[in-house]
Scaffold this motif. Structure first.
Motif, PDB file in Angstrom:
ATOM      1  N   PHE A 180       0.822  -1.202   0.000  1.00  0.00           N
ATOM      2  CA  PHE A 180       0.000   0.000   0.000  1.00  0.00           C
ATOM      3  C   PHE A 180       0.860   1.258   0.000  1.00  0.00           C
ATOM      4  CE2 PHE A 180      -3.570  -2.646   0.560  1.00  0.00           C
ATOM      5  CZ  PHE A 180      -4.720  -1.883   0.437  1.00  0.00           C
ATOM      6  N   ALA A 181       1.951   1.243   0.758  1.00  0.00           N
ATOM      7  CA  ALA A 181       2.842   2.402   0.774  1.00  0.00           C
ATOM      8  C   ALA A 181       3.429   2.633  -0.617  1.00  0.00           C
ATOM      9  CB  ALA A 181       3.950   2.190   1.795  1.00  0.00           C
ATOM     10  N   SER A 182       3.759   1.557  -1.311  1.00  0.00           N
ATOM     11  CA  SER A 182       4.296   1.662  -2.663  1.00  0.00           C
ATOM     12  C   SER A 182       3.243   2.170  -3.635  1.00  0.00           C
ATOM     13  CB  SER A 182       4.806   0.295  -3.125  1.00  0.00           C
ATOM     14  OG  SER A 182       5.215   0.336  -4.480  1.00  0.00           O
ATOM     15  N   GLN A 185       2.552   5.777  -2.813  1.00  0.00           N
ATOM     16  CA  GLN A 185       3.746   6.609  -2.689  1.00  0.00           C
ATOM     17  C   GLN A 185       3.735   7.394  -1.380  1.00  0.00           C
ATOM     18  OE1 GLN A 185       4.240   8.937  -6.305  1.00  0.00           O
ATOM     19  NE2 GLN A 185       4.972   7.166  -7.430  1.00  0.00           N
ATOM     20  N   LEU A 186       3.502   6.642  -0.300  1.00  0.00           N
ATOM     21  CA  LEU A 186       3.468   7.216   1.039  1.00  0.00           C
ATOM     22  C   LEU A 186       4.509   6.529   1.919  1.00  0.00           C
ATOM     23  CD1 LEU A 186      -0.402   7.280   1.660  1.00  0.00           C
ATOM     24  CD2 LEU A 186       1.059   9.269   1.237  1.00  0.00           C
ATOM     25  N   PRO A 187       4.951   7.170   2.987  1.00  0.00           N
ATOM     26  CA  PRO A 187       5.843   6.495   3.939  1.00  0.00           C
ATOM     27  C   PRO A 187       5.108   5.318   4.586  1.00  0.00           C
ATOM     28  CG  PRO A 187       5.802   8.880   4.313  1.00  0.00           C
ATOM     29  CD  PRO A 187       4.693   8.582   3.351  1.00  0.00           C
ATOM     30  N   GLU A 188       5.826   4.254   4.867  1.00  0.00           N
ATOM     31  CA  GLU A 188       5.193   3.085   5.482  1.00  0.00           C
ATOM     32  C   GLU A 188       4.604   3.419   6.846  1.00  0.00           C
ATOM     33  OE1 GLU A 188       7.548  -0.449   5.522  1.00  0.00           O
ATOM     34  OE2 GLU A 188       8.072  -0.313   3.387  1.00  0.00           O
ATOM     35  N   SER A 189       5.119   4.446   7.489  1.00  0.00           N
ATOM     36  CA  SER A 189       4.591   4.836   8.803  1.00  0.00           C
ATOM     37  C   SER A 189       3.151   5.327   8.728  1.00  0.00           C
ATOM     38  CB  SER A 189       5.473   5.930   9.415  1.00  0.00           C
ATOM     39  OG  SER A 189       5.522   7.071   8.555  1.00  0.00           O
ATOM     40  N   CYS A 190       2.700   5.726   7.544  1.00  0.00           N
ATOM     41  CA  CYS A 190       1.318   6.186   7.370  1.00  0.00           C
ATOM     42  C   CYS A 190       0.336   5.031   7.205  1.00  0.00           C
ATOM     43  CB  CYS A 190       1.205   7.093   6.143  1.00  0.00           C
ATOM     44  SG  CYS A 190       2.076   8.667   6.293  1.00  0.00           S
ATOM     45  N   VAL A 191       0.849   3.841   6.927  1.00  0.00           N
ATOM     46  CA  VAL A 191      -0.002   2.682   6.658  1.00  0.00           C
ATOM     47  C   VAL A 191       0.030   1.772   7.872  1.00  0.00           C
ATOM     48  CG1 VAL A 191      -0.486   0.798   5.058  1.00  0.00           C
ATOM     49  CG2 VAL A 191       0.634   2.883   4.220  1.00  0.00           C
ATOM     50  N   ARG A 192      -1.127   1.540   8.470  1.00  0.00           N
ATOM     51  CA  ARG A 192      -1.172   0.764   9.712  1.00  0.00           C
ATOM     52  C   ARG A 192      -2.119  -0.427   9.591  1.00  0.00           C
ATOM     53  NH1 ARG A 192      -1.098   5.215  14.671  1.00  0.00           N
ATOM     54  NH2 ARG A 192       0.353   6.696  13.681  1.00  0.00           N
ATOM     55  N   PRO A 193      -1.673  -1.595  10.052  1.00  0.00           N
ATOM     56  CA  PRO A 193      -2.485  -2.817   9.940  1.00  0.00           C
ATOM     57  C   PRO A 193      -3.495  -2.955  11.074  1.00  0.00           C
ATOM     58  CG  PRO A 193      -0.356  -3.356  10.881  1.00  0.00           C
ATOM     59  CD  PRO A 193      -0.320  -1.875  10.581  1.00  0.00           C
ATOM     60  N   ILE A 194      -4.374  -1.962  11.202  1.00  0.00           N
ATOM     61  CA  ILE A 194      -5.343  -1.992  12.299  1.00  0.00           C
ATOM     62  C   ILE A 194      -6.688  -2.545  11.857  1.00  0.00           C
ATOM     63  CG2 ILE A 194      -4.225  -0.140  13.569  1.00  0.00           C
ATOM     64  CD1 ILE A 194      -6.158   1.825  12.449  1.00  0.00           C
ATOM     65  N   GLY A 195      -6.768  -3.012  10.608  1.00  0.00           N
ATOM     66  CA  GLY A 195      -7.996  -3.635  10.139  1.00  0.00           C
ATOM     67  C   GLY A 195      -8.828  -2.716   9.264  1.00  0.00           C
ATOM     68  N   VAL A 196      -9.799  -3.301   8.587  1.00  0.00           N
ATOM     69  CA  VAL A 196     -10.696  -2.576   7.691  1.00  0.00           C
ATOM     70  C   VAL A 196     -12.064  -2.487   8.361  1.00  0.00           C
ATOM     71  CG1 VAL A 196     -11.786  -2.599   5.409  1.00  0.00           C
ATOM     72  CG2 VAL A 196      -9.406  -3.342   5.665  1.00  0.00           C
ATOM     73  N   CYS A 197     -12.507  -1.268   8.612  1.00  0.00           N
ATOM     74  CA  CYS A 197     -13.695  -1.033   9.440  1.00  0.00           C
ATOM     75  C   CYS A 197     -14.922  -1.813   8.986  1.00  0.00           C
ATOM     76  CB  CYS A 197     -14.025   0.456   9.462  1.00  0.00           C
ATOM     77  SG  CYS A 197     -12.829   1.471  10.332  1.00  0.00           S
TER      78      CYS A 197
END
Length: 394
Positions: A180-182, A185-197
């Motif tokens: 997803f970060a790729s 084109q975002l830093p990986e720190s912006c993408v978090r595996p907290i689930g899909v609502c």
């Protein structure tokens, strides 16, 4: 290309690059209201289902209410929400521009903006650092390539990053962070595996029962039959989608009277092809489906949460792999791969009977779900809300 469509696209580009940033600058006087949450979307005229869970959690809404294009409501914890929805593809340029300007006015003062797909107005300017943009992306897992990892998704005439300004992207597991970060084109720190609502509701027994009740009321002839659901994604570009052909009548005849074959195509193909023979939303068919016939759509991840058999009907696998590509190998997916249409009836019957299931198959399913769906446990919405509350306290 139709000249009217081309003109509309050009006008939108001018608005996004010039008009919207200027208007945002005019509206950003004063402090950001940390209690203001804006839900916005450019693909629907009412709240998308991907936003329902978070909206309901924040508002304490427990029952379905009539949705409106623009609505404001009180929220728990001292928050308030503004909703702004419009299907840009089917609206006039004037309506689109008015919607964009309305959004920019709220955007300039919002503590949070919640989106669930590409939403270009949010990327049209340099936002205030106090504003948090939350992307509740509509897909689980990391399957076919998308965004900037493929040539089909981002308009070539768009300059800049369509995912610019996003602070949080929610994904279904840690293995999805890097793809997803790729793609965005975002830093990986912006993408978090907290689930899909939106998957939280799948774990509720009352929701599953409601889905069954809705289905059998609409299709009483399905009682006592097994349900095979064909749900293909589109081929090609989203603006010019192509549909894989499948002779549903032949498949129905081959399976016999014990089965009912249903189809739900990707939303991009609804107007062009009109192939659906079922009016119920795809995810609400999962509780009654016995076998899903999928392909490259991410809905297979959601369906597998129900522990039911899956068939991947992929006659164009080599072509699709070459044109778009994948983040995973299809051999990882706990489903039966079918390349020829005439093999489908037997594959469906075997899948329903689980002839090939055993310890090895169950272990494969468990490993796959842990790798790609571990964040979807029925509590993703709570974690997103906790993020919002935590950011507000900083």
């Amino acid at each position: 290309m139709d000249w009217k469509f081309a003109l509309k696209q050009y006008c939108k580009m001018v608005a996004q690059n010039c008009v919207l940033p200027f208007y945002y600058g005019l509206c950003r006087r004063g402090r950001v209201a940390s209690s203001l949450v804006v839900f916005a979307d450019a693909h629907h005229n009412s709240r998308p289902g991907n936003m329902d869970a978070l909206y309901a959690y924040l508002t304490g809404e427990t029952e379905h209410r009539e949705r409106k294009e623009t609505k404001e409501a009180g929220l728990q914890g001292g928050f308030r929400v503004v909703e702004l929805y419009l299907d840009y593809q089917n609206a006039s340029f004037g309506a689109v521009l008015r919607h964009m300007l309305r959004f920019m006015k709220w955007y300039a003062r919002a503590g949070y903006v919640v989106i669930c797909d590409n939403f270009l107005p949010a990327a049209s300017c340099r936002k205030r650092k106090e504003t948090r943009v939350i992307q509740l992306w509509h897909a689980c897992g990391a399957y076919k390539k998308f965004g900037y990892d493929t040539e089909d998704d981002i308009p070539k005439n768009y300059h800049g990053n369509v995912f610019r300004n996003i602070d949080l992207v929610t994904v279904s597991a840690a293995s999805c962070v890097r793809p997803f970060a790729s793609a965005m084109q975002l830093p990986e720190s912006c993408v978090r595996p907290i689930g899909v609502c939106r998957t939280d509701v799948y774990f509720r027994r009352d929701w599953q029962e409601d889905c069954r009740r809705e289905f059998y009321q609409a299709y009483p002839q399905a009682r006592g039959k097994k349900i095979a659901l064909w749900a293909p994604t589109f081929r090609g570009k989203a603006g010019e989608p192509e549909l894989l052909e499948l002779d549903l009548k032949r498949l129905q005849d081959a399976l016999g009277e014990d089965w009912l074959v249903l189809t739900r195509v990707h939303p991009h193909m609804m107007k062009k092809y009109g192939k659906d023979n079922c009016s119920i939303v795809t995810e609400r068919l999962f509780p009654v489906t016995d076998v899903l016939i999928g392909d490259y759509s991410s809905l297979i991840f959601e369906y597998l949460l129900f522990g039911k058999p899956l068939i991947l009907y992929v006659p164009d696998l080599e072509r699709y792999k070459e044109q778009r590509g994948f983040y995973l190998g299809l051999e990882e997916i706990p489903g039966r791969l079918v390349r020829r249409e005439e093999e489908l009836p037997e594959a469906i019957a075997r899948a329903a009977a689980r002839h090939m299931d055993g310890e090895e198959e169950e272990e494969k399913r468990k490993t796959f779900m842990e790798r790609y769906m571990s964040g979807c446990d029925g509590h993703a919405t709570e974690r997103v809300a906790a993020y919002m509350e935590g950011e507000r306290k900083k």
